[in-house]
Design a protein around this motif. Structure first.
Motif, PDB file in Angstrom:
ATOM      1  N   ILE A   6     -38.960 -39.115  29.857  1.00 19.15           N
ATOM      2  CA  ILE A   6     -39.660 -37.731  30.458  1.00 19.15           C
ATOM      3  C   ILE A   6     -40.015 -36.723  29.249  1.00 19.15           C
ATOM      4  O   ILE A   6     -39.378 -36.379  28.546  1.00 19.15           O
ATOM      5  CB  ILE A   6     -38.620 -37.136  31.354  1.00 19.15           C
ATOM      6  N   SER A   7     -41.213 -36.838  29.341  1.00 20.42           N
ATOM      7  CA  SER A   7     -41.919 -35.981  28.167  1.00 20.42           C
ATOM      8  C   SER A   7     -41.973 -34.692  28.764  1.00 20.42           C
ATOM      9  O   SER A   7     -41.645 -34.287  29.719  1.00 20.42           O
ATOM     10  CB  SER A   7     -43.283 -36.502  27.888  1.00 20.42           C
ATOM     11  N   LYS A   8     -42.173 -33.799  27.805  1.00 17.02           N
ATOM     12  CA  LYS A   8     -42.289 -32.177  28.088  1.00 17.02           C
ATOM     13  C   LYS A   8     -43.377 -32.222  29.197  1.00 17.02           C
ATOM     14  O   LYS A   8     -43.190 -31.274  30.064  1.00 17.02           O
ATOM     15  CB  LYS A   8     -42.753 -31.383  26.969  1.00 17.02           C
ATOM     16  N   SER A   9     -44.585 -32.757  29.209  1.00 16.75           N
ATOM     17  CA  SER A   9     -45.376 -32.633  30.039  1.00 16.75           C
ATOM     18  C   SER A   9     -44.998 -32.918  31.498  1.00 16.75           C
ATOM     19  O   SER A   9     -45.366 -32.514  32.474  1.00 16.75           O
ATOM     20  CB  SER A   9     -46.964 -33.245  29.535  1.00 16.75           C
ATOM     21  N   GLU A  10     -44.206 -34.120  31.763  1.00 15.75           N
ATOM     22  CA  GLU A  10     -43.965 -34.660  32.831  1.00 15.75           C
ATOM     23  C   GLU A  10     -42.562 -33.834  33.331  1.00 15.75           C
ATOM     24  O   GLU A  10     -42.699 -33.571  34.468  1.00 15.75           O
ATOM     25  CB  GLU A  10     -43.388 -36.068  32.451  1.00 15.75           C
ATOM     26  N   ALA A  11     -41.860 -33.247  32.386  1.00 18.87           N
ATOM     27  CA  ALA A  11     -40.990 -32.131  32.886  1.00 18.87           C
ATOM     28  C   ALA A  11     -41.363 -30.872  33.127  1.00 18.87           C
ATOM     29  O   ALA A  11     -40.783 -30.087  34.046  1.00 18.87           O
ATOM     30  CB  ALA A  11     -39.732 -31.910  31.648  1.00 18.87           C
ATOM     31  N   SER A  12     -42.536 -30.515  32.796  1.00 17.75           N
ATOM     32  CA  SER A  12     -43.287 -29.274  33.255  1.00 17.75           C
ATOM     33  C   SER A  12     -43.426 -29.033  34.759  1.00 17.75           C
ATOM     34  O   SER A  12     -43.521 -28.001  34.904  1.00 17.75           O
ATOM     35  CB  SER A  12     -44.588 -29.121  32.421  1.00 17.75           C
ATOM     36  N   ASP A  33     -35.623 -37.653  41.093  1.00 19.09           N
ATOM     37  CA  ASP A  33     -34.679 -38.656  40.298  1.00 19.09           C
ATOM     38  C   ASP A  33     -35.689 -39.030  38.860  1.00 19.09           C
ATOM     39  O   ASP A  33     -36.858 -38.508  38.871  1.00 19.09           O
ATOM     40  CB  ASP A  33     -34.473 -39.969  40.813  1.00 19.09           C
ATOM     41  N   PHE A  34     -35.151 -39.656  37.860  1.00 16.12           N
ATOM     42  CA  PHE A  34     -35.551 -39.764  36.740  1.00 16.12           C
ATOM     43  C   PHE A  34     -37.068 -40.648  36.869  1.00 16.12           C
ATOM     44  O   PHE A  34     -37.871 -40.446  36.112  1.00 16.12           O
ATOM     45  CB  PHE A  34     -34.514 -40.760  35.718  1.00 16.12           C
ATOM     46  N   ASP A  35     -36.797 -41.778  37.586  1.00 20.68           N
ATOM     47  CA  ASP A  35     -38.247 -42.697  37.964  1.00 20.68           C
ATOM     48  C   ASP A  35     -39.410 -41.645  38.446  1.00 20.68           C
ATOM     49  O   ASP A  35     -40.471 -42.154  38.235  1.00 20.68           O
ATOM     50  CB  ASP A  35     -37.797 -43.790  38.798  1.00 20.68           C
ATOM     51  N   THR A  36     -39.061 -40.956  39.228  1.00 24.28           N
ATOM     52  CA  THR A  36     -40.067 -40.042  39.827  1.00 24.28           C
ATOM     53  C   THR A  36     -40.826 -38.900  38.717  1.00 24.28           C
ATOM     54  O   THR A  36     -41.766 -39.011  38.787  1.00 24.28           O
ATOM     55  CB  THR A  36     -39.619 -39.113  40.899  1.00 24.28           C
ATOM     56  N   LEU A  37     -39.948 -38.595  37.778  1.00 21.84           N
ATOM     57  CA  LEU A  37     -40.498 -37.625  36.964  1.00 21.84           C
ATOM     58  C   LEU A  37     -41.016 -38.414  35.709  1.00 21.84           C
ATOM     59  O   LEU A  37     -42.163 -37.877  35.291  1.00 21.84           O
ATOM     60  CB  LEU A  37     -39.248 -36.784  36.136  1.00 21.84           C
ATOM     61  N   PHE A  68     -34.535 -28.290  28.787  1.00 16.00           N
ATOM     62  CA  PHE A  68     -35.272 -29.352  27.920  1.00 16.00           C
ATOM     63  C   PHE A  68     -34.436 -29.565  26.394  1.00 16.00           C
ATOM     64  O   PHE A  68     -34.326 -30.489  26.138  1.00 16.00           O
ATOM     65  CB  PHE A  68     -36.735 -29.380  27.872  1.00 16.00           C
ATOM     66  N   LYS A  69     -34.616 -28.432  25.855  1.00 14.35           N
ATOM     67  CA  LYS A  69     -34.190 -28.442  24.424  1.00 14.35           C
ATOM     68  C   LYS A  69     -32.991 -28.840  24.313  1.00 14.35           C
ATOM     69  O   LYS A  69     -32.426 -29.530  23.480  1.00 14.35           O
ATOM     70  CB  LYS A  69     -34.595 -27.375  23.741  1.00 14.35           C
ATOM     71  N   GLU A  70     -31.960 -28.407  25.377  1.00 10.77           N
ATOM     72  CA  GLU A  70     -30.473 -28.675  25.150  1.00 10.77           C
ATOM     73  C   GLU A  70     -30.301 -30.133  25.497  1.00 10.77           C
ATOM     74  O   GLU A  70     -29.320 -30.689  25.186  1.00 10.77           O
ATOM     75  CB  GLU A  70     -29.722 -27.697  26.116  1.00 10.77           C
ATOM     76  N   LEU A  71     -31.037 -30.580  26.507  1.00 10.80           N
ATOM     77  CA  LEU A  71     -30.977 -31.922  27.046  1.00 10.80           C
ATOM     78  C   LEU A  71     -31.287 -33.046  25.980  1.00 10.80           C
ATOM     79  O   LEU A  71     -30.693 -34.007  25.975  1.00 10.80           O
ATOM     80  CB  LEU A  71     -31.728 -32.147  28.592  1.00 10.80           C
ATOM     81  N   ASP A  72     -32.531 -32.621  25.186  1.00 12.53           N
ATOM     82  CA  ASP A  72     -32.996 -33.492  24.391  1.00 12.53           C
ATOM     83  C   ASP A  72     -31.859 -33.606  23.028  1.00 12.53           C
ATOM     84  O   ASP A  72     -32.438 -33.008  21.942  1.00 12.53           O
ATOM     85  CB  ASP A  72     -34.340 -33.148  23.903  1.00 12.53           C
ATOM     86  N   THR A  73     -30.871 -34.307  23.199  1.00 12.73           N
ATOM     87  CA  THR A  73     -29.959 -34.145  22.068  1.00 12.73           C
ATOM     88  C   THR A  73     -30.462 -34.835  20.729  1.00 12.73           C
ATOM     89  O   THR A  73     -30.010 -34.762  19.708  1.00 12.73           O
ATOM     90  CB  THR A  73     -28.646 -34.928  22.714  1.00 12.73           C
ATOM     91  N   ASP A  74     -31.266 -35.871  21.079  1.00 12.89           N
ATOM     92  CA  ASP A  74     -31.684 -36.601  19.699  1.00 12.89           C
ATOM     93  C   ASP A  74     -32.989 -35.908  19.160  1.00 12.89           C
ATOM     94  O   ASP A  74     -33.619 -36.026  18.030  1.00 12.89           O
ATOM     95  CB  ASP A  74     -32.019 -38.106  19.841  1.00 12.89           C
ATOM     96  N   GLY A  75     -33.668 -34.782  19.574  1.00 11.25           N
ATOM     97  CA  GLY A  75     -34.567 -34.124  19.198  1.00 11.25           C
ATOM     98  C   GLY A  75     -35.876 -34.587  19.148  1.00 11.25           C
ATOM     99  O   GLY A  75     -36.874 -34.247  18.540  1.00 11.25           O
ATOM    100  N   ASN A  76     -36.250 -35.911  19.978  1.00 16.06           N
ATOM    101  CA  ASN A  76     -37.392 -36.675  19.931  1.00 16.06           C
ATOM    102  C   ASN A  76     -38.683 -35.935  20.818  1.00 16.06           C
ATOM    103  O   ASN A  76     -39.712 -36.700  20.781  1.00 16.06           O
ATOM    104  CB  ASN A  76     -37.336 -37.872  20.158  1.00 16.06           C
ATOM    105  N   GLY A  77     -38.152 -34.903  21.380  1.00 11.24           N
ATOM    106  CA  GLY A  77     -39.263 -34.389  22.223  1.00 11.24           C
ATOM    107  C   GLY A  77     -39.484 -34.958  23.714  1.00 11.24           C
ATOM    108  O   GLY A  77     -40.305 -34.645  24.589  1.00 11.24           O
ATOM    109  N   GLU A  78     -38.367 -35.902  23.916  1.00 14.75           N
ATOM    110  CA  GLU A  78     -38.477 -36.610  25.158  1.00 14.75           C
ATOM    111  C   GLU A  78     -37.037 -36.632  25.784  1.00 14.75           C
ATOM    112  O   GLU A  78     -35.981 -36.817  24.956  1.00 14.75           O
ATOM    113  CB  GLU A  78     -38.909 -38.163  25.091  1.00 14.75           C
ATOM    114  N   LEU A  79     -36.959 -36.919  27.251  1.00 13.54           N
ATOM    115  CA  LEU A  79     -35.657 -37.137  27.654  1.00 13.54           C
ATOM    116  C   LEU A  79     -35.418 -38.505  28.137  1.00 13.54           C
ATOM    117  O   LEU A  79     -36.145 -39.179  28.995  1.00 13.54           O
ATOM    118  CB  LEU A  79     -35.303 -36.261  28.857  1.00 13.54           C
ATOM    119  N   SER A  80     -34.403 -39.350  27.471  1.00  9.44           N
ATOM    120  CA  SER A  80     -33.968 -40.400  27.780  1.00  9.44           C
ATOM    121  C   SER A  80     -33.407 -40.353  29.201  1.00  9.44           C
ATOM    122  O   SER A  80     -32.853 -39.558  29.726  1.00  9.44           O
ATOM    123  CB  SER A  80     -33.330 -41.325  26.802  1.00  9.44           C
ATOM    124  N   LYS A  81     -33.082 -41.491  29.773  1.00 10.85           N
ATOM    125  CA  LYS A  81     -32.303 -41.551  31.035  1.00 10.85           C
ATOM    126  C   LYS A  81     -31.005 -40.966  30.998  1.00 10.85           C
ATOM    127  O   LYS A  81     -30.387 -40.112  31.857  1.00 10.85           O
ATOM    128  CB  LYS A  81     -32.232 -42.780  31.654  1.00 10.85           C
TER     129      LYS A  81
END
Length: 69
Positions: A35-41, A23-27, A50-63
């Motif tokens: 979720i940063s790229k390093s956390e997603a790694s 789940d999001f909180d675990t990652l 990751f790139k497709e999910l990061d719709t705002d292009g800030n390098g992180e994934l929001s919930k």
């Protein structure tokens, strides 16, 4: 041979599905609400999207972005 292909396809599907089982909180290890790229790694499948999910292009994934995975 067809059995081998079916088995490999099943393994690939199971592996990719398991990648998003966390789940999001675990990652979100540092608890900053993203979720940063390093956390997603830790997940190859998540990194591949990751790139497709990061719709705002800030390098992180929001919930919200992560929920679309």
């Amino acid at each position: 041979m067809k059995t081998l292909h079916k088995t490999l396809a099943l393994v690939a599907l199971a592996t990719s599905s398991a990648a998003f089982a966390a789940d999001f909180d675990t990652l979100d290890v540092n608890g900053d609400g993203a979720i940063s790229k390093s956390e997603a790694s830790v997940s190859e499948a998540l990194m591949s999207q990751f790139k497709e999910l990061d719709t705002d292009g800030n390098g992180e994934l929001s919930k919200q972005e992560y929920s679309k995975a």
